[in-house]
Each structure stands twice: as structure tokens, then as C-alpha cells.
Design a protein around this motif. Sequence first.
Motif, mmCIF file in Angstrom:
data_model
loop_
_atom_site.group_PDB
_atom_site.id
_atom_site.type_symbol
_atom_site.label_atom_id
_atom_site.label_comp_id
_atom_site.label_asym_id
_atom_site.label_seq_id
_atom_site.Cartn_x
_atom_site.Cartn_y
_atom_site.Cartn_z
ATOM 1 N N TYR A 1 46.260 50.082 59.876
ATOM 2 C CA TYR A 1 46.634 51.396 59.343
ATOM 3 C C TYR A 1 48.148 51.481 59.171
ATOM 4 O O TYR A 1 48.648 51.934 58.130
ATOM 5 N N ASP A 2 48.885 51.044 60.209
ATOM 6 C CA ASP A 2 50.355 51.085 60.140
ATOM 7 C C ASP A 2 50.885 50.143 59.058
ATOM 8 O O ASP A 2 51.842 50.469 58.347
ATOM 9 N N ILE A 3 50.262 48.966 58.957
ATOM 10 C CA ILE A 3 50.702 48.002 57.951
ATOM 11 C C ILE A 3 50.501 48.561 56.548
ATOM 12 O O ILE A 3 51.391 48.492 55.689
ATOM 13 N N GLU A 4 49.335 49.136 56.298
ATOM 14 C CA GLU A 4 49.055 49.698 54.980
ATOM 15 C C GLU A 4 50.052 50.798 54.630
ATOM 16 O O GLU A 4 50.557 50.869 53.505
ATOM 17 N N LYS A 5 50.375 51.642 55.600
ATOM 18 C CA LYS A 5 51.350 52.713 55.390
ATOM 19 C C LYS A 5 52.726 52.137 55.052
ATOM 20 O O LYS A 5 53.403 52.594 54.118
ATOM 21 N N ASN A 6 53.154 51.120 55.795
ATOM 22 C CA ASN A 6 54.468 50.511 55.566
ATOM 23 C C ASN A 6 54.526 49.773 54.230
ATOM 24 O O ASN A 6 55.553 49.795 53.540
ATOM 25 N N VAL A 7 53.422 49.122 53.872
ATOM 26 C CA VAL A 7 53.380 48.407 52.592
ATOM 27 C C VAL A 7 53.520 49.385 51.431
ATOM 28 O O VAL A 7 54.235 49.117 50.455
ATOM 29 N N VAL A 8 52.866 50.526 51.518
ATOM 30 C CA VAL A 8 52.974 51.539 50.468
ATOM 31 C C VAL A 8 54.417 52.009 50.332
ATOM 32 O O VAL A 8 54.926 52.186 49.217
ATOM 33 N N GLU A 9 55.109 52.197 51.456
ATOM 34 C CA GLU A 9 56.511 52.623 51.411
ATOM 35 C C GLU A 9 57.389 51.571 50.740
ATOM 36 O O GLU A 9 58.267 51.900 49.930
ATOM 37 N N ILE A 10 57.148 50.291 51.046
ATOM 38 C CA ILE A 10 57.938 49.220 50.437
ATOM 39 C C ILE A 10 57.638 49.126 48.940
ATOM 40 O O ILE A 10 58.549 48.937 48.116
ATOM 41 N N ARG A 11 56.374 49.304 48.573
ATOM 42 C CA ARG A 11 56.016 49.267 47.148
ATOM 43 C C ARG A 11 56.695 50.408 46.389
ATOM 44 O O ARG A 11 57.091 50.237 45.232
ATOM 45 N N ASN A 12 56.831 51.550 47.029
ATOM 46 C CA ASN A 12 57.538 52.675 46.388
ATOM 47 C C ASN A 12 59.003 52.335 46.168
ATOM 48 O O ASN A 12 59.594 52.688 45.133
ATOM 49 N N LYS A 13 59.607 51.644 47.133
ATOM 50 C CA LYS A 13 61.007 51.234 46.989
ATOM 51 C C LYS A 13 61.155 50.241 45.832
ATOM 52 O O LYS A 13 62.107 50.323 45.046
#
Length: 352
Positions: free
Chosen positions: A84-96
Motif C-alpha cells: 500500500y505504501d509503495i503504491e502511494k509513493n510510486v504514484v507521487e513519483i509518477r506525478n513528479k
Amino acid sequence: RPAERGEFTKRAFLNGRLDLSEAQAVMDIIQARTETSLTMAAGHLTGHFSKEIQAMRHDILGMIAHIEAAIDFPEDEVDDILTYDIEKNVVEIRNKIANLLKTAHAGRILRDGLLTAIIGKPNVGKSSLLNSLLREERAIVTDVPGTTRDSIEEYADVGGIPLRIIDTAGIRATDDVVERIGVEKARSYVKEASLILALFDASRPLDSEDAEILKLVRGRDAILLLNKDDLAAVVTPAMLQERAGKDATVITISTRTQDGLADLTDAITAKVYAGTQAGQEGTFVTDARQAEILRQADEHLEASIRTIEASMGLDFISIDLRSAWEKLGELTGETVGEDIINEIFSKFCIGK
């Protein structure tokens, strides 16, 4: 022995004094044509862009470390919380990454210039517009239609944006062999140009030649300029808008009094900076290679999310994340091959 191209900057890169994006910025500074282009290159040289990339790589590496720890200690049973945490962090990096990719259009233009064609029928003020944008008498201006027979190409600083402007021959039917060649070249530049400045004479009714100009620019990225607004107006912006379509950008100018040129500058700036913020040029993506690497890294991150959604093992997630981490490293030179490094520095001049 004689120095090779970019040898001194390459040595600084190989010795860890500069990363690859900072090293590339050395040549960008030398070739900068406007103050804004120089600001962007200087931002890369001082590491603004690199810090964005390094921060994303650091976050990805942290996720990889957590996954490997979970694999080594499976008795803790933290897979659901971790994914869950990984998916959340990956989405943030993809937004960047998405925000960086939005700057690629403006960054490429600031680095290489925007190919801009000035077109119109004879004697509408094309050469006068070129002189106004260059702030010098570069093109011959007369009252005789067809003065410009060949194309004139110059760089102009328009609101900090380097425009590679081509002043073309007036588009019209002619029996003059030389002028006809110039007209054909003008048509070809319309197809090649990234931006078209189409001029129309406000003091004369629109005719078949104007209609042909409108036909040429239909569907292209163009700004329609209604020139000679210092004379009695026969054509209004509304009339031109009606002929060109509701989505057309129409600006009234006078190359004699310079009225409307500020509006033209604002319109060009808005087109170049669409979706990006002026003042943040130091973190702009500057070339096609950087943009492609970011897209490929984003694809690996997207694959990691699909892997999570498919409830596959942590080791498969780690593979996708590591691929993204390595791909981003190509921007700073940490994971790039020697052939790519040699290709980049071969574009430098000797002595840099």
C-alpha cells in the motif's frame, strides 16, 4: 596531444565533479541565445534539475530496501501494508515525472529556438515585423510589392524566448521566375515551422490571396496579425476571426508604431510555456533524450503498480522499481553506458 571535443568537461564528469546533466549544461550555457535560455542552462549547471532526479532515485531506492528487508524477514507479514505504501509513493513519483515532462516543450524551445515563419501576401509588412522583432533594420522594406524574394533567417529574443524567424516572400501568383521560387520556399516553410505568424493588412479588404493564407495556416499553430492599425481600418479583428475560425488567435498590431507587439510577445510566451510556470526554468527538461528517459522510467513505475494490483510477489515489484531507478540514473550519468557518454560529449566544441 590535441584535446578532443568536450574533453575537459568530460574529465570533470568522469572524476565526479559534475554529473551528466550538469556537464551537458556547460554547452547549453555557451549556446544560450536569450537571458531565459541562459537561466535554464545555469540552473542545470548548478544542479537544480539533478536534485529533482536524485530525490526520486532516493525514494525509489528506499522502497527497494524495504522490499528486500520484507523478503529477508517474511515472518513479519507486512506485505499488505508495505505494498500500500509503495503504491502511494510510486504514484507521487509518477506525478513528479509528469510535471517534469510538461516542461519538455518549453525547455526544448528555450534550448534550440522556435522555428517561426512569417507569411502573408506581398506588402503586408512581413519584413517590417522581422525588423521590429530583431530591433534592427535587417530586411529591406519598400512600398513595392515583392521586395522580399528569398527567405531571410535570423534569431530574435522575444520575451526571453529564442525565435528562429524566417521572413518569407509574399505568397501570390507571379510570372517572375525568381519570385515564384521564393513563393514556393515560403509554402515549404509553412509546413516545417512550429509557429506561424500570418500577416493581414487591416487597411485593405481581404481578397483571394488572404484566403489562401488562411487556408495554409488552418490546423497549424498560428497567430494571425492584423497589421497597419495606424491606418483607417477596413478589416476588423472580428471579421478576420470569422474567416479564420473561433479558435484562431488574432492580434492587432502596427509595425510602424510598434503597437500590439507586447500582445504578440505575450501570446508567443503563453504558447511556449503552456502547462508550465515561468521562473522555474532551472528544472526544465531540455532535450529529447531526457524526455524519453523520463517516459521510460514512468513506464517501469506504471508496471510496478500493475504488479501490485496483480498480487504478484514482492520480488517482482522490486524488479520494476530497480529498472526505474536505473533508468533515472541515465540522466545523471550514474547508470549510463560509455557509448552514450561519448555521443553526448562529441557535440561539444574543442577546448570545453
